[in-house]
Design a protein around this motif. Sequence first.
Motif, PDB file in Angstrom:
ATOM      1  N   SER A  78      30.806 -19.895 -28.364  1.00  0.00           N
ATOM      2  CA  SER A  78      29.507 -20.058 -27.707  1.00  0.00           C
ATOM      3  C   SER A  78      29.248 -18.928 -26.718  1.00  0.00           C
ATOM      4  N   ASP A  79      30.307 -18.402 -26.056  1.00  0.00           N
ATOM      5  CA  ASP A  79      30.107 -17.282 -25.136  1.00  0.00           C
ATOM      6  C   ASP A  79      29.640 -16.036 -25.892  1.00  0.00           C
ATOM      7  N   VAL A  80      30.180 -15.833 -27.082  1.00  0.00           N
ATOM      8  CA  VAL A  80      29.767 -14.694 -27.910  1.00  0.00           C
ATOM      9  C   VAL A  80      28.333 -14.906 -28.386  1.00  0.00           C
ATOM     10  N   ASP A  81      28.004 -16.109 -28.833  1.00  0.00           N
ATOM     11  CA  ASP A  81      26.645 -16.397 -29.289  1.00  0.00           C
ATOM     12  C   ASP A  81      25.627 -16.167 -28.180  1.00  0.00           C
ATOM     13  N   ASP A  82      25.942 -16.617 -26.960  1.00  0.00           N
ATOM     14  CA  ASP A  82      25.037 -16.421 -25.823  1.00  0.00           C
ATOM     15  C   ASP A  82      24.858 -14.931 -25.520  1.00  0.00           C
ATOM     16  N   ALA A  83      25.947 -14.188 -25.568  1.00  0.00           N
ATOM     17  CA  ALA A  83      25.887 -12.757 -25.287  1.00  0.00           C
ATOM     18  C   ALA A  83      25.109 -12.008 -26.368  1.00  0.00           C
ATOM     19  N   VAL A  84      25.339 -12.351 -27.624  1.00  0.00           N
ATOM     20  CA  VAL A  84      24.613 -11.698 -28.724  1.00  0.00           C
ATOM     21  C   VAL A  84      23.125 -12.035 -28.628  1.00  0.00           C
ATOM     22  N   ASP A  85      22.797 -13.276 -28.263  1.00  0.00           N
ATOM     23  CA  ASP A  85      21.390 -13.650 -28.073  1.00  0.00           C
ATOM     24  C   ASP A  85      20.757 -12.817 -26.954  1.00  0.00           C
ATOM     25  N   ALA A  86      21.488 -12.605 -25.867  1.00  0.00           N
ATOM     26  CA  ALA A  86      20.980 -11.794 -24.757  1.00  0.00           C
ATOM     27  C   ALA A  86      20.793 -10.339 -25.198  1.00  0.00           C
ATOM     28  N   TRP A  87      21.720  -9.838 -26.020  1.00  0.00           N
ATOM     29  CA  TRP A  87      21.616  -8.468 -26.549  1.00  0.00           C
ATOM     30  C   TRP A  87      20.380  -8.333 -27.440  1.00  0.00           C
ATOM     31  N   ARG A  88      20.176  -9.318 -28.305  1.00  0.00           N
ATOM     32  CA  ARG A  88      18.995  -9.294 -29.179  1.00  0.00           C
ATOM     33  C   ARG A  88      17.716  -9.379 -28.353  1.00  0.00           C
ATOM     34  N   ASP A  89      17.741 -10.197 -27.303  1.00  0.00           N
ATOM     35  CA  ASP A  89      16.577 -10.354 -26.440  1.00  0.00           C
ATOM     36  C   ASP A  89      16.282  -9.055 -25.688  1.00  0.00           C
ATOM     37  N   ARG A  90      17.328  -8.370 -25.228  1.00  0.00           N
ATOM     38  CA  ARG A  90      17.140  -7.095 -24.512  1.00  0.00           C
ATOM     39  C   ARG A  90      16.380  -6.103 -25.388  1.00  0.00           C
ATOM     40  N   HIS A  91      16.661  -6.114 -26.666  1.00  0.00           N
ATOM     41  CA  HIS A  91      16.036  -5.155 -27.582  1.00  0.00           C
ATOM     42  C   HIS A  91      14.866  -5.767 -28.352  1.00  0.00           C
ATOM     43  N   ALA A  92      14.470  -6.984 -27.976  1.00  0.00           N
ATOM     44  CA  ALA A  92      13.344  -7.680 -28.604  1.00  0.00           C
ATOM     45  C   ALA A  92      13.478  -7.686 -30.130  1.00  0.00           C
ATOM     46  N   ASP A  93      14.702  -7.875 -30.602  1.00  0.00           N
ATOM     47  CA  ASP A  93      15.002  -7.882 -32.037  1.00  0.00           C
ATOM     48  C   ASP A  93      14.542  -6.613 -32.758  1.00  0.00           C
ATOM     49  N   ASN A  94      14.478  -5.498 -32.029  1.00  0.00           N
ATOM     50  CA  ASN A  94      14.211  -4.208 -32.647  1.00  0.00           C
ATOM     51  C   ASN A  94      15.545  -3.741 -33.223  1.00  0.00           C
ATOM     52  N   PHE A  95      15.675  -3.847 -34.535  1.00  0.00           N
ATOM     53  CA  PHE A  95      16.964  -3.613 -35.180  1.00  0.00           C
ATOM     54  C   PHE A  95      17.445  -2.174 -35.029  1.00  0.00           C
ATOM     55  N   VAL A  96      16.528  -1.223 -34.975  1.00  0.00           N
ATOM     56  CA  VAL A  96      16.917   0.177 -34.793  1.00  0.00           C
ATOM     57  C   VAL A  96      17.524   0.360 -33.400  1.00  0.00           C
ATOM     58  N   GLN A  97      16.885  -0.206 -32.377  1.00  0.00           N
ATOM     59  CA  GLN A  97      17.438  -0.110 -31.025  1.00  0.00           C
ATOM     60  C   GLN A  97      18.784  -0.825 -30.946  1.00  0.00           C
ATOM     61  N   MET A  98      18.865  -1.975 -31.569  1.00  0.00           N
ATOM     62  CA  MET A  98      20.125  -2.719 -31.564  1.00  0.00           C
ATOM     63  C   MET A  98      21.228  -1.883 -32.217  1.00  0.00           C
ATOM     64  N   TRP A  99      20.908  -1.262 -33.342  1.00  0.00           N
ATOM     65  CA  TRP A  99      21.879  -0.439 -34.060  1.00  0.00           C
ATOM     66  C   TRP A  99      22.398   0.681 -33.159  1.00  0.00           C
ATOM     67  N   HIS A 100      21.486   1.377 -32.482  1.00  0.00           N
ATOM     68  CA  HIS A 100      21.895   2.515 -31.665  1.00  0.00           C
ATOM     69  C   HIS A 100      22.572   2.090 -30.359  1.00  0.00           C
ATOM     70  N   SER A 101      22.463   0.820 -29.989  1.00  0.00           N
ATOM     71  CA  SER A 101      23.151   0.354 -28.786  1.00  0.00           C
ATOM     72  C   SER A 101      24.619   0.020 -29.063  1.00  0.00           C
ATOM     73  N   LEU A 102      24.990  -0.045 -30.334  1.00  0.00           N
ATOM     74  CA  LEU A 102      26.393  -0.280 -30.696  1.00  0.00           C
ATOM     75  C   LEU A 102      27.193   1.004 -30.515  1.00  0.00           C
ATOM     76  N   PRO A 103      28.461   0.902 -30.108  1.00  0.00           N
ATOM     77  CA  PRO A 103      29.296   2.110 -30.036  1.00  0.00           C
ATOM     78  C   PRO A 103      29.370   2.801 -31.400  1.00  0.00           C
ATOM     79  N   ARG A 104      29.443   4.109 -31.383  1.00  0.00           N
ATOM     80  CA  ARG A 104      29.467   4.898 -32.628  1.00  0.00           C
ATOM     81  C   ARG A 104      30.580   4.428 -33.566  1.00  0.00           C
ATOM     82  N   SER A 105      31.753   4.118 -33.015  1.00  0.00           N
ATOM     83  CA  SER A 105      32.865   3.703 -33.876  1.00  0.00           C
ATOM     84  C   SER A 105      32.536   2.414 -34.617  1.00  0.00           C
TER      85      SER A 105
END
Length: 175
Positions: A78-105
């Motif tokens: 549930s802690d991971v789900d809450d954090a991932v939801d917050a991450w998606r919310d930060r980027h307003a489900d803009n998948f390109v922004q979400m992709w580029h916010s991930l570490p390159r590796s």
Amino acid sequence: MTEKTPTDSRTSALDGVVTQARADLAAGREWKARDRLVAHVASTYDQEALGLLGEVHATMRDLPSAGAAWFGTNRRGSDVDDAVDAWRDRHADNFVQMWHSLPRSVREHEGNKRVDALRRRVEKDQPAVGIDAAEGDGEGGVDAAVIIAVAVGILLLACAVIGFVTLLGWLIPGL
């Protein structure tokens, strides 16, 4: 005496980063642990370091960043789900922004179902551009080259106007 292979040296170096980050955390230096782990996962896919990075971000109350780190791991809860939801919310489900916010590796590593699904979604949304061609465009900022080009254009226009006025002064005395 045992001889270390290159793989053993690499493994001990990776373990060292996580060990040092844990020591930083124990000493109350979350920021240092974060910086150490961010630098490490930028070039090395390491699930343990990503998991710890997520924990550090969560400790620092940066839930969206924790979500980005944990998204690249197999960690669930549930802690991971809450954090991932917050991450998606930060980027307003803009998948390109979400992709580029991930570490390159994480972006370069294949085999994580969630990351692979995000990669396919970004490729679907931007088929002509591709997912790596827009590197750094995720924040929607202005490119420095555009600013420089506009500044040079304005300078050239000012020089042209000054030159034209000077030429008129020569052609029409008393102007």
